[in-house]
Design a protein around this motif. Structure first.
Motif, PDB file in Angstrom:
ATOM      1  N   ASP A 447       0.831  -1.216   0.000  1.00 35.95           N
ATOM      2  CA  ASP A 447       0.000   0.000   0.000  1.00 35.95           C
ATOM      3  C   ASP A 447       0.867   1.269   0.000  1.00 35.95           C
ATOM      4  OD1 ASP A 447      -2.164  -1.656   0.119  1.00 35.95           O
ATOM      5  OD2 ASP A 447      -2.622  -1.306   2.234  1.00 35.95           O
ATOM      6  N   TYR A 450       2.302   1.761  -3.304  1.00 32.96           N
ATOM      7  CA  TYR A 450       1.233   2.056  -4.289  1.00 32.96           C
ATOM      8  C   TYR A 450       0.818   3.528  -4.202  1.00 32.96           C
ATOM      9  CZ  TYR A 450      -3.104   1.598  -6.945  1.00 32.96           C
ATOM     10  OH  TYR A 450      -4.091   1.746  -7.881  1.00 32.96           O
ATOM     11  N   TYR A 466       2.513  -7.367  -2.850  1.00 32.26           N
ATOM     12  CA  TYR A 466       1.183  -8.000  -2.888  1.00 32.26           C
ATOM     13  C   TYR A 466       1.312  -9.469  -3.309  1.00 32.26           C
ATOM     14  CZ  TYR A 466      -1.014  -3.333  -2.576  1.00 32.26           C
ATOM     15  OH  TYR A 466      -1.417  -2.086  -2.165  1.00 32.26           O
ATOM     16  N   GLN A 477      -6.838  -9.719   0.730  1.00 32.14           N
ATOM     17  CA  GLN A 477      -6.641  -8.297   0.404  1.00 32.14           C
ATOM     18  C   GLN A 477      -5.554  -8.141  -0.665  1.00 32.14           C
ATOM     19  OE1 GLN A 477      -8.276  -5.348   1.973  1.00 32.14           O
ATOM     20  NE2 GLN A 477      -7.441  -4.668   0.023  1.00 32.14           N
ATOM     21  N   ASN A 481      -5.970  -6.617  -4.439  1.00 32.89           N
ATOM     22  CA  ASN A 481      -5.150  -5.488  -4.902  1.00 32.89           C
ATOM     23  C   ASN A 481      -4.368  -5.851  -6.164  1.00 32.89           C
ATOM     24  OD1 ASN A 481      -6.095  -4.368  -2.577  1.00 32.89           O
ATOM     25  ND2 ASN A 481      -4.135  -4.179  -1.552  1.00 32.89           N
ATOM     26  N   TYR A 484      -6.605  -5.943  -9.208  1.00 32.54           N
ATOM     27  CA  TYR A 484      -6.874  -4.578  -9.686  1.00 32.54           C
ATOM     28  C   TYR A 484      -5.699  -4.072 -10.527  1.00 32.54           C
ATOM     29  CZ  TYR A 484      -8.162   0.356  -9.638  1.00 32.54           C
ATOM     30  OH  TYR A 484      -8.494   1.635 -10.022  1.00 32.54           O
TER      31      TYR A 484
END
Length: 576
Positions: A447, A450, A466, A477, A481, A484
């Motif tokens: 995160d 990102y 990830y 999660q 991610n 996506y």
């Protein structure tokens, strides 16, 4: 006087009185009192937090050679709390602290050499540091049974945090008391155990422990009988040491086939307490208790074979029993396993395994009690005090403390660090927790890369983290991610099929992912379908590109809004 009050007091108010005496003694130049006051000012005991005053005290103490002060100054330098952020200086302070006898400094240096933090990674040096601390703790454990302190994870959901199973809520405790008074034998034994060792946030209280055990024993509980035997064997304020009474209760429990009672009888014969030393009898009782899965008996058998007490030395058998006991977390068994791996006794020498095992023993030290005080400070809204305590434990290598410190820093509620330092420091701590196997921390690092928190935006690095969390820990999660990122070609080559598969996997892994996955897949399929239709129509495609330019960066939201509108329309028609 202050120390006497501190040892005997139970309430916070009484403990606060002790610090009045410490303050007076510190003013007169007493070094031990100055250390106590400096700690109170640093950790915010009884709302006394004043880091500037703590540093002044520590600096004058360090000049006098106080290893506690050297360790504290090392810690503050390593985080830049109230002092300049300086890792080289921190290392010097820790080195002096460990040379002076600071167990915390030894542990911090052990962790640094194990992980290669601002020093060259060196397993043998780490082993040397950890062994010193582990020897100290094992010595204490042999005198009394050490109990791991509850480590609450702040990253758990807020609704779980208030009713955290690691800490006994006051209302639940009152309910348990009510059930115990009504004659619930199991609850009586549980409350007796909690008070005997002071767990789940309850104070250690031998009188209450004995009260509940006696109630349960009267009702025929073999476990309660065995625990009463244990209390009399070890001796305390409520049950003064008495071998005859211990023998009586252990025998009562053992006659019912109780593993703790059988182990107790084994101890009496092993050490010759109230009965003559008889290794053969001890071995017999330990074996019976070990067969029933009692880890302390498994350890005792391992120890007999390791030391050759009443049996031939047999390192293979010793290793077997130590390993069995270690699986239940028996601390001394873990210590002896570490000894065997460190010296290559009865097993192939492995520095890394020995260090990992020693580290587990070291984490049982009395300093782990800060987990409780840090948690209660956090619950009471004293964020700065909580952060300092968690950060010190994080520095010592506790993974839970590393993720808790990162979590607090990320919330930006702490005032003791400058705002711009918080994200980089949190990223550093998430990183250390992730290396120790924390899946949540691994997703967090993704995160941060990102979104560019505390570091530059880097989709490729985010995707790598990830991937690790998805492959190694099956994190839903992380799968979501990653899906996506594949869907939009962020940091990876665009791959719709892989995105679909990852979305599906996320839904299968966690029930919580069903709804977000449903919307993500509907959006993905809608976009895909529209693109397929428009691919053949140049004019439409041109309009589509214009539309795309207009809607960027709100394209996703527009499609999701469209889907929701269609769903509402369908549901209304169905029930209309």
């Amino acid at each position: 006087m202050g120390i006497k009050i501190l040892q005997q007091s139970k309430s916070q108010k009484q403990k606060a009185e002790a610090y009045v005496f410490f303050a007076k003694a510190a003013d007169m130049g007493n070094l031990k009192a100055m250390e106590k006051m400096a700690d109170a000012l640093l950790f915010g005991n009884f709302g006394m937090q004043n880091i500037t005053a703590a540093i002044q005290l520590y600096e004058s103490l360090a000049k006098e050679g106080s290893y506690k002060a050297q360790n504290a100054l090392g810690f503050l330098s390593s985080y830049g709390i109230g002092m300049e952020y300086n890792q080289a200086k921190a290392l010097i302070y820790y080195t002096f602290g460990s040379a002076g006898g600071s167990m915390m400094s030894q542990m911090i240096l052990g962790y640094r050499y194990l992980s290669g933090i601002n020093v060259l990674q060196n397993c043998e040096v780490a082993l040397n540091h950890y062994k010193k601390v582990a020897d100290y703790i094992a010595d204490k454990l042999e005198k009394s049974e050490g109990i791991p302190v509850e480590k609450v994870r702040l990253t758990e959901r807020p609704e779980n945090l208030s009713s955290n199973s690691e800490i006994l809520d006051w209302d639940i405790y009152q309910y348990y008391k009510f059930l115990a008074e009504r004659g619930d034998v199991q609850i009586q034994v549980s409350l007796g155990q909690l008070h005997l060792i002071g767990r789940k946030g309850l104070d250690q209280d031998y009188y209450k422990a004995l009260y509940y055990f006696l109630k349960a024993a009267k009702a025929g509980s073999a476990n309660a009988m065995a625990f009463i035997g244990k209390m009399y064997l070890e001796g305390n304020a409520a049950a003064p040491q008495n071998n005859a009474t211990a023998l009586k209760y252990f025998s009562m429990a053992a006659s019912k086939g109780n593993a703790i009672g059988l182990h107790g009888l084994g101890l009496l014969y092993f050490y010759g307490k109230g009965v003559p030393v008889n290794y053969a009898e001890a071995l017999k009782y330990f074996q019976k208790a070990a067969e029933k899965g009692w880890p302390n008996a498994q350890f005792q058998l391992g120890f007999m074979y390791y030391s050759g007490s009443g049996v031939w030395k047999d390192y293979k058998l010793a290793f077997k029993y130590f390993y069995l006991a270690s699986q239940s977390g028996q601390p001394l068994a873990i210590y002896y396993l570490a000894e065997m791996y460190a010296t290559g006794t009865g097993v192939l020498r492995s520095c890394r395994t020995a260090v990992e095992l020693y580290k587990g023993v070291c984490e049982l030290g009395h300093w782990a009690e800060k987990f409780l005080t840090a948690y209660f400070a956090y619950k009471d809204g004293d964020i700065d005090s909580s952060l300092v305590q968690y950060a010190l434990l994080a520095e010592m290598g506790y993974e839970v403390a590393q993720s808790n410190s990162a979590f607090i820093l990320e919330s930006k509620k702490a005032k003791i660090l400058e705002k711009e330092k918080m994200y980089p420091m949190a990223l550093l701590l998430w990183n250390r927790a992730a290396i120790q196997g924390n899946a949540f921390a691994r997703v967090k690092i993704g995160d941060y890369h990102y979104y560019g928190y505390g570091t530059k935006k880097d989709y490729q690095t985010a995707a790598t983290h990830y991937s690790i969390a998805a492959d190694k820990y099956h994190s839903a999660q992380a799968m979501f991610n990653l899906a996506y990122m594949y869907e939009h070609g962020l940091g990876t080559a665009k791959d719709i099929h892989l995105a679909r598969r990852l979305y599906d996997m996320a839904a299968q892994t966690s029930p919580d992912a069903h709804v977000p996955v449903f919307f993500a897949l509907v959006k993905l399929e809608t976009v895909h379908l529209l693109q397929d239709i428009l691919f053949f129509n140049f004019t439409m495609r041109w309009k589509w590109m214009k539309l795309d330019n207009t809607l960027v960066p709100y394209w996703d939201l527009f499609v999701i809004g469209l889907i929701v509108a269609v769903l509402i329309f369908l549901v209304r028609n169905r029930y209309g």
